[in-house]
Design an enzyme around this catalytic site. Structure first.
Site, PDB file in Angstrom:
ATOM      1  N   HIS A  82       0.849  -1.189   0.000  1.00 58.71           N
ATOM      2  CA  HIS A  82       0.000   0.000   0.000  1.00 58.71           C
ATOM      3  C   HIS A  82       0.893   1.250   0.000  1.00 58.71           C
ATOM      4  CE1 HIS A  82       0.452  -0.778   4.441  1.00 58.71           C
ATOM      5  NE2 HIS A  82       0.853   0.468   4.352  1.00 58.71           N
TER       6      HIS A  82
HETATM    7  P1  TYD Z   1      -1.828  -2.601   7.485  1.00 60.95           P
HETATM    8  O1  TYD Z   1      -1.185  -1.282   7.669  1.00 60.95           O
HETATM    9  O2  TYD Z   1      -2.889  -2.714   6.420  1.00 60.95           O
HETATM   10  O3  TYD Z   1      -0.700  -3.682   7.272  1.00 60.95           O
HETATM   11  P2  TYD Z   1      -0.362  -4.526   5.956  1.00 60.95           P
HETATM   12  O4  TYD Z   1      -0.410  -3.580   4.805  1.00 60.95           O
HETATM   13  O5  TYD Z   1       0.997  -5.108   6.222  1.00 60.95           O
HETATM   14  O6  TYD Z   1      -1.425  -5.578   5.889  1.00 60.95           O
HETATM   15  O7  TYD Z   1      -2.466  -3.040   8.866  1.00 60.95           O
HETATM   16  C1  TYD Z   1      -3.098  -4.297   9.033  1.00 60.95           C
HETATM   17  C2  TYD Z   1      -4.323  -4.120   9.892  1.00 60.95           C
HETATM   18  O8  TYD Z   1      -3.969  -3.596  11.175  1.00 60.95           O
HETATM   19  C3  TYD Z   1      -5.345  -3.169   9.280  1.00 60.95           C
HETATM   20  O9  TYD Z   1      -6.606  -3.824   9.263  1.00 60.95           O
HETATM   21  C4  TYD Z   1      -5.443  -2.018  10.237  1.00 60.95           C
HETATM   22  C5  TYD Z   1      -4.743  -2.457  11.490  1.00 60.95           C
HETATM   23  N1  TYD Z   1      -3.876  -1.397  12.019  1.00 60.95           N
HETATM   24  C6  TYD Z   1      -4.304  -0.656  13.091  1.00 60.95           C
HETATM   25  O10 TYD Z   1      -5.405  -0.846  13.630  1.00 60.95           O
HETATM   26  N2  TYD Z   1      -3.466   0.328  13.600  1.00 60.95           N
HETATM   27  C7  TYD Z   1      -2.254   0.576  13.051  1.00 60.95           C
HETATM   28  O11 TYD Z   1      -1.506   1.468  13.536  1.00 60.95           O
HETATM   29  C8  TYD Z   1      -1.828  -0.188  11.907  1.00 60.95           C
HETATM   30  C9  TYD Z   1      -0.500   0.058  11.256  1.00 60.95           C
HETATM   31  C10 TYD Z   1      -2.669  -1.156  11.433  1.00 60.95           C
END
Ligand code: TYD
Length: 153
Positions: A65
């Site tokens: 992303h």
């Molecule tokens: P995400 O940033 O989408 O990680 P990746 O791209 O590696 O899958 O985060 C994964 C999940 O965690 C997403 O559903 C949202 C949650 N999240 C939070 O609640 N707080 C945060 O600070 C982060 C980074 C993620």
């Protein structure tokens, strides 16, 4: 409370070359070494959030992303992993394997994290609280957005 609004995208787009490895202070000691990070000094933004990835199974990929406004600073607090950065034109792979290096990423950089070693910990400092509205999760949409913005010379 509703998440903060993400402001409309001002120019310009970011480039992979705007990302950089920052050498963090090291206080070496026979009892174990110490590294510290001060907001706006070593991390070039005020730190609003800290999160970390751990227990990542071998072969998994995280990220995939970009962020409209968020700036981040990534550290391999333990073990190693790769960060692949993409600005819609250029790609660069960084192998992070030292806890005294931080990788700074401005907004609008597509990133993927892979090649996690067993037991690695990916520590991330972020310039804002979590806000799903700040995410761009589709690579074609990311390319459309950055192509619509002026590129720095
Ligand atoms: P995400 O940033 O989408 O990680 P990746 O791209 O590696 O899958 O985060 C994964 C999940 O965690 C997403 O559903 C949202 C949650 N999240 C939070 O609640 N707080 C945060 O600070 C982060 C980074 C993620």
């Amino acid at each position: 409370m509703s998440p903060p609004r993400v402001p409309t995208l001002p120019a310009p787009a970011s480039r992979v070359t705007d990302c950089r490895l920052i050498d963090l202070p090291r206080v070496t000691d026979s009892r174990g070494n110490l590294t510290f990070i001060e907001a706006e000094h070593h991390a070039p933004f005020p730190i609003q959030r800290v999160y970390y990835l751990y227990d990542v199974p071998g072969g998994e990929v995280r990220g995939g992303h970009a962020h409209k406004e968020l700036q981040q600073f990534i550290i391999a607090a333990s073990g190693s992993f790769d960060v692949v950065l993409d600005d819609g034109r250029e790609r660069q792979r960084y192998h992070l394997n030292r806890s005294y290096f931080g990788l700074y990423m401005p907004r609008l950089i597509w990133r993927e994290l892979d090649n996690f070693s067993s037991g690695s910990v990916c520590l991330v400092l972020a310039s804002a609280h979590y806000n799903e509205a700040d995410y761009i999760r589709s690579y074609p949409e990311y390319c459309r957005i950055v192509d619509s913005l002026p590129r720095p010379a």
